[in-house]
Design a protein around this motif. Structure first.
Motif, PDB file in Angstrom:
ATOM      1  N   SER A  28       0.849  -1.196   0.000  1.00 53.54           N
ATOM      2  CA  SER A  28       0.000   0.000   0.000  1.00 53.54           C
ATOM      3  C   SER A  28       0.873   1.231   0.000  1.00 53.54           C
ATOM      4  O   SER A  28       1.906   1.279   0.665  1.00 53.54           O
ATOM      5  CB  SER A  28      -0.911   0.015   1.230  1.00 53.54           C
ATOM      6  OG  SER A  28      -1.584   1.255   1.312  1.00 53.54           O
ATOM      7  N   ASP A  30      -0.522   4.327   0.711  1.00 52.44           N
ATOM      8  CA  ASP A  30      -1.271   5.392   1.360  1.00 52.44           C
ATOM      9  C   ASP A  30      -0.323   6.467   1.880  1.00 52.44           C
ATOM     10  O   ASP A  30       0.697   6.157   2.509  1.00 52.44           O
ATOM     11  CB  ASP A  30      -2.070   4.824   2.536  1.00 52.44           C
ATOM     12  CG  ASP A  30      -3.311   4.106   2.070  1.00 52.44           C
ATOM     13  OD1 ASP A  30      -3.952   3.440   2.890  1.00 52.44           O
ATOM     14  OD2 ASP A  30      -3.645   4.211   0.875  1.00 52.44           O
ATOM     15  N   ARG A  31      -0.659   7.719   1.625  1.00 54.29           N
ATOM     16  CA  ARG A  31       0.138   8.853   2.067  1.00 54.29           C
ATOM     17  C   ARG A  31       1.519   8.900   1.414  1.00 54.29           C
ATOM     18  O   ARG A  31       2.463   9.437   1.958  1.00 54.29           O
ATOM     19  CB  ARG A  31       0.269   8.886   3.583  1.00 54.29           C
ATOM     20  CG  ARG A  31      -1.054   9.094   4.310  1.00 54.29           C
ATOM     21  CD  ARG A  31      -0.843   9.230   5.811  1.00 54.29           C
ATOM     22  NE  ARG A  31       0.085  10.300   6.122  1.00 54.29           N
ATOM     23  CZ  ARG A  31      -0.214  11.586   6.100  1.00 54.29           C
ATOM     24  NH1 ARG A  31      -1.431  11.978   5.774  1.00 54.29           N
ATOM     25  NH2 ARG A  31       0.693  12.497   6.419  1.00 54.29           N
ATOM     26  N   TYR A  32       1.629   8.321   0.243  1.00 52.56           N
ATOM     27  CA  TYR A  32       2.849   8.437  -0.533  1.00 52.56           C
ATOM     28  C   TYR A  32       2.613   9.376  -1.711  1.00 52.56           C
ATOM     29  O   TYR A  32       1.516   9.451  -2.264  1.00 52.56           O
ATOM     30  CB  TYR A  32       3.277   7.077  -1.097  1.00 52.56           C
ATOM     31  CG  TYR A  32       4.205   6.277  -0.208  1.00 52.56           C
ATOM     32  CD1 TYR A  32       3.764   5.794   1.027  1.00 52.56           C
ATOM     33  CD2 TYR A  32       5.492   5.977  -0.614  1.00 52.56           C
ATOM     34  CE1 TYR A  32       4.607   5.040   1.821  1.00 52.56           C
ATOM     35  CE2 TYR A  32       6.334   5.219   0.182  1.00 52.56           C
ATOM     36  CZ  TYR A  32       5.893   4.753   1.396  1.00 52.56           C
ATOM     37  OH  TYR A  32       6.716   4.004   2.178  1.00 52.56           O
ATOM     38  N   ARG A  33       3.666  10.071  -2.078  1.00 53.18           N
ATOM     39  CA  ARG A  33       3.699  10.785  -3.347  1.00 53.18           C
ATOM     40  C   ARG A  33       4.685  10.040  -4.238  1.00 53.18           C
ATOM     41  O   ARG A  33       5.813   9.785  -3.843  1.00 53.18           O
ATOM     42  CB  ARG A  33       4.136  12.236  -3.174  1.00 53.18           C
ATOM     43  CG  ARG A  33       4.251  13.003  -4.484  1.00 53.18           C
ATOM     44  CD  ARG A  33       4.620  14.455  -4.258  1.00 53.18           C
ATOM     45  NE  ARG A  33       3.471  15.227  -3.799  1.00 53.18           N
ATOM     46  CZ  ARG A  33       3.336  15.719  -2.580  1.00 53.18           C
ATOM     47  NH1 ARG A  33       4.293  15.556  -1.686  1.00 53.18           N
ATOM     48  NH2 ARG A  33       2.272  16.414  -2.245  1.00 53.18           N
ATOM     49  N   THR A  52      -0.106  12.033  -6.035  1.00 49.89           N
ATOM     50  CA  THR A  52      -0.357  11.514  -4.694  1.00 49.89           C
ATOM     51  C   THR A  52      -1.175  10.244  -4.830  1.00 49.89           C
ATOM     52  O   THR A  52      -2.129  10.176  -5.606  1.00 49.89           O
ATOM     53  CB  THR A  52      -1.114  12.531  -3.828  1.00 49.89           C
ATOM     54  OG1 THR A  52      -2.350  12.873  -4.463  1.00 49.89           O
ATOM     55  CG2 THR A  52      -0.288  13.789  -3.640  1.00 49.89           C
ATOM     56  N   TRP A  53      -0.771   9.235  -4.065  1.00 47.42           N
ATOM     57  CA  TRP A  53      -1.384   7.925  -4.241  1.00 47.42           C
ATOM     58  C   TRP A  53      -2.867   7.945  -3.886  1.00 47.42           C
ATOM     59  O   TRP A  53      -3.684   7.354  -4.580  1.00 47.42           O
ATOM     60  CB  TRP A  53      -0.642   6.894  -3.390  1.00 47.42           C
ATOM     61  CG  TRP A  53      -1.026   5.492  -3.718  1.00 47.42           C
ATOM     62  CD1 TRP A  53      -1.918   4.704  -3.053  1.00 47.42           C
ATOM     63  CD2 TRP A  53      -0.534   4.706  -4.805  1.00 47.42           C
ATOM     64  NE1 TRP A  53      -2.015   3.480  -3.668  1.00 47.42           N
ATOM     65  CE2 TRP A  53      -1.178   3.453  -4.737  1.00 47.42           C
ATOM     66  CE3 TRP A  53       0.368   4.949  -5.833  1.00 47.42           C
ATOM     67  CZ2 TRP A  53      -0.917   2.449  -5.655  1.00 47.42           C
ATOM     68  CZ3 TRP A  53       0.616   3.945  -6.747  1.00 47.42           C
ATOM     69  CH2 TRP A  53      -0.020   2.713  -6.657  1.00 47.42           C
ATOM     70  N   ASN A  54      -3.231   8.613  -2.787  1.00 47.27           N
ATOM     71  CA  ASN A  54      -4.611   8.571  -2.312  1.00 47.27           C
ATOM     72  C   ASN A  54      -5.574   9.343  -3.216  1.00 47.27           C
ATOM     73  O   ASN A  54      -6.565   8.805  -3.682  1.00 47.27           O
ATOM     74  CB  ASN A  54      -4.706   9.138  -0.901  1.00 47.27           C
ATOM     75  CG  ASN A  54      -3.968   8.276   0.095  1.00 47.27           C
ATOM     76  OD1 ASN A  54      -2.857   7.828  -0.152  1.00 47.27           O
ATOM     77  ND2 ASN A  54      -4.594   8.028   1.234  1.00 47.27           N
ATOM     78  N   PRO A 100       7.501   8.976   1.144  1.00 46.82           N
ATOM     79  CA  PRO A 100       6.566   8.522   2.168  1.00 46.82           C
ATOM     80  C   PRO A 100       6.022   9.659   3.020  1.00 46.82           C
ATOM     81  O   PRO A 100       6.750  10.616   3.320  1.00 46.82           O
ATOM     82  CB  PRO A 100       7.412   7.560   3.016  1.00 46.82           C
ATOM     83  CG  PRO A 100       8.810   7.998   2.799  1.00 46.82           C
ATOM     84  CD  PRO A 100       8.880   8.602   1.434  1.00 46.82           C
ATOM     85  N   ASN A 101       4.741   9.584   3.335  1.00 46.30           N
ATOM     86  CA  ASN A 101       4.114  10.515   4.269  1.00 46.30           C
ATOM     87  C   ASN A 101       4.264  11.981   3.872  1.00 46.30           C
ATOM     88  O   ASN A 101       4.241  12.852   4.741  1.00 46.30           O
ATOM     89  CB  ASN A 101       4.668  10.307   5.684  1.00 46.30           C
ATOM     90  CG  ASN A 101       4.324   8.933   6.206  1.00 46.30           C
ATOM     91  OD1 ASN A 101       3.190   8.471   6.098  1.00 46.30           O
ATOM     92  ND2 ASN A 101       5.309   8.246   6.766  1.00 46.30           N
ATOM     93  N   TYR A 102       4.401  12.247   2.610  1.00 47.16           N
ATOM     94  CA  TYR A 102       4.530  13.623   2.104  1.00 47.16           C
ATOM     95  C   TYR A 102       5.604  14.371   2.901  1.00 47.16           C
ATOM     96  O   TYR A 102       5.418  15.539   3.258  1.00 47.16           O
ATOM     97  CB  TYR A 102       3.195  14.356   2.210  1.00 47.16           C
ATOM     98  CG  TYR A 102       2.042  13.594   1.607  1.00 47.16           C
ATOM     99  CD1 TYR A 102       0.898  13.319   2.352  1.00 47.16           C
ATOM    100  CD2 TYR A 102       2.085  13.127   0.298  1.00 47.16           C
ATOM    101  CE1 TYR A 102      -0.156  12.602   1.806  1.00 47.16           C
ATOM    102  CE2 TYR A 102       1.045  12.411  -0.253  1.00 47.16           C
ATOM    103  CZ  TYR A 102      -0.084  12.160   0.517  1.00 47.16           C
ATOM    104  OH  TYR A 102      -1.115  11.450  -0.027  1.00 47.16           O
ATOM    105  N   ASN A 103       6.732  13.708   3.170  1.00 50.95           N
ATOM    106  CA  ASN A 103       7.740  14.289   4.051  1.00 50.95           C
ATOM    107  C   ASN A 103       8.705  15.227   3.335  1.00 50.95           C
ATOM    108  O   ASN A 103       9.656  15.716   3.935  1.00 50.95           O
ATOM    109  CB  ASN A 103       8.522  13.169   4.755  1.00 50.95           C
ATOM    110  CG  ASN A 103       9.355  12.345   3.796  1.00 50.95           C
ATOM    111  OD1 ASN A 103       9.406  12.613   2.611  1.00 50.95           O
ATOM    112  ND2 ASN A 103      10.022  11.325   4.324  1.00 50.95           N
TER     113      ASN A 103
END
Length: 119
Positions: A28, A30-33, A52-54, A100-103
């Protein structure tokens, strides 16, 4: 750990099309770009497009707007870059990357795939 594997590069004439795919190992995103970058000979690595994945929110560098389209496939866990109306200046090694996590950092990278556009 995330593994990214690009495919679909090759040689094409100016005006032609290519479709790049990035297969991702994670179940998954989720919350990845997810993004595509490229590096032309003798130049710095350049951002090309992201999604953005979501929500599927996309962003493009100006030079490819209207010609390239980035998309993602939930079922196949892949990110695709459809490249149309290719120009010789699009010649580069194209890399898939994951944030990951739009960091703000792209922590995972593929090995790259060569795209060559002849004039």
């Amino acid at each position: 750990q995330v593994q990214l594997v690009e495919s679909g590069g090759g040689l094409v004439q100016a005006g032609g099309s290519l479709r790049l795919s990035c297969a991702a190992s994670r179940r998954s995103f989720d919350r990845y770009r997810m993004a595509w970058f490229r590096r032309a000979p003798g130049k710095e690595r350049e951002f090309v497009a992201s999604i953005t994945w979501n929500l599927g929110t996309t962003n493009y560098v100006d030079s490819v707007k209207g010609r390239f389209t980035i998309s993602r496939d939930f079922a196949k866990n892949t990110v695709t870059l459809q490249m149309n109306s290719l120009k010789p200046e699009d010649t580069a090694v194209y890399y898939c990357a994951a944030q990951p996590n739009y960091n703000g950092r792209y922590d995972y990278w593929g090995q790259g795939t060569q795209v060559t556009v002849s004039s």
